[in-house]
Design a protein around this motif. Structure first.
Motif, short mmCIF file in Angstrom:
data_model
loop_
_atom_site.label_atom_id
_atom_site.label_comp_id
_atom_site.label_asym_id
_atom_site.label_seq_id
_atom_site.Cartn_x
_atom_site.Cartn_y
_atom_site.Cartn_z
N THR A 1 0.84 -1.21 0.00
CA THR A 1 0.00 0.00 0.00
C THR A 1 0.87 1.25 0.00
O THR A 1 0.60 2.20 -0.73
CB THR A 1 -0.95 -0.01 1.21
OG1 THR A 1 -1.74 -1.20 1.15
CG2 THR A 1 -1.84 1.20 1.25
N GLU A 2 1.93 1.24 0.80
CA GLU A 2 2.85 2.38 0.88
C GLU A 2 3.54 2.60 -0.46
O GLU A 2 3.68 3.73 -0.94
CB GLU A 2 3.88 2.11 1.99
CG GLU A 2 4.71 3.33 2.33
CD GLU A 2 5.61 3.04 3.51
OE1 GLU A 2 6.84 3.07 3.31
OE2 GLU A 2 5.09 2.76 4.60
N ALA B 1 2.36 1.75 -3.36
CA ALA B 1 1.37 2.19 -4.32
C ALA B 1 1.10 3.68 -4.20
O ALA B 1 0.76 4.36 -5.17
CB ALA B 1 0.08 1.40 -4.15
N HIS B 2 1.25 4.23 -2.99
CA HIS B 2 0.99 5.64 -2.76
C HIS B 2 2.23 6.51 -2.97
O HIS B 2 2.15 7.71 -2.94
CB HIS B 2 0.46 5.84 -1.34
CG HIS B 2 -0.94 5.36 -1.15
ND1 HIS B 2 -1.29 4.05 -1.33
CD2 HIS B 2 -2.09 6.01 -0.85
CE1 HIS B 2 -2.59 3.90 -1.10
NE2 HIS B 2 -3.10 5.09 -0.81
N ALA B 3 3.35 5.89 -3.16
CA ALA B 3 4.58 6.67 -3.31
C ALA B 3 4.83 7.12 -4.71
O ALA B 3 4.31 6.81 -5.67
CB ALA B 3 5.76 5.83 -2.83
#
Length: 130
Positions: free
Chosen positions: A125-126, A128-130
């Motif tokens: 998730t991290e 994907a958001h970076a």
């Protein structure tokens, strides 16, 4: 009339090798097996059922010594049923304790898997958001 089975047929039906069947007979776990006119072992349906029970007991961890005691009690007659119950109950108690221990271990492994999957999911998730 009872069915007769060769040693190979009994091995195939029970998953026990012919060597093990001979060994079980030699040490007394199996009563002496009837012989055909040609001298070959001729197992009856009762023998097959007994081998299946022995296989179950062995697969659940019962030792040969306890299996022998159980076999001797069985051959001794109906009056030994209370003693047979005692042998089987002791074995059941051992299996029950083992099952409880394995269930606890399985829960610990499941907890660890849940934690690790959470770490992997959080990292994904991290990323994907970076």
């Amino acid at each position: 009339m009872t069915n007769r089975h060769t040693i190979g047929e009994v091995a195939e039906k029970t998953g026990v090798t012919t060597h093990t069947l001979r060994y079980y007979e030699r040490i007394g776990l199996l009563a002496p097996v009837a012989r055909s006119a040609g001298g070959r072992r001729a197992y009856d349906d009762g023998d097959v059922g007994w081998v299946q029970l022995l296989t179950l007991l062995r697969a659940t961890g019962m030792g040969i010594r306890d299996m022998l005691a159980f076999a001797e009690l069985t051959r001794a007659g109906e009056h030994t049923i209370p003693d047979r119950i005692e042998v089987l109950q002791r074995h059941r108690d051992v299996l029950d304790a083992l099952l409880r221990r394995h269930t606890e271990h399985l829960q610990l492994i499941d907890n660890k898997l849940t934690y690790y999957r959470g770490v992997v999911d959080a990292a994904a998730t991290e990323d994907a958001h970076a």
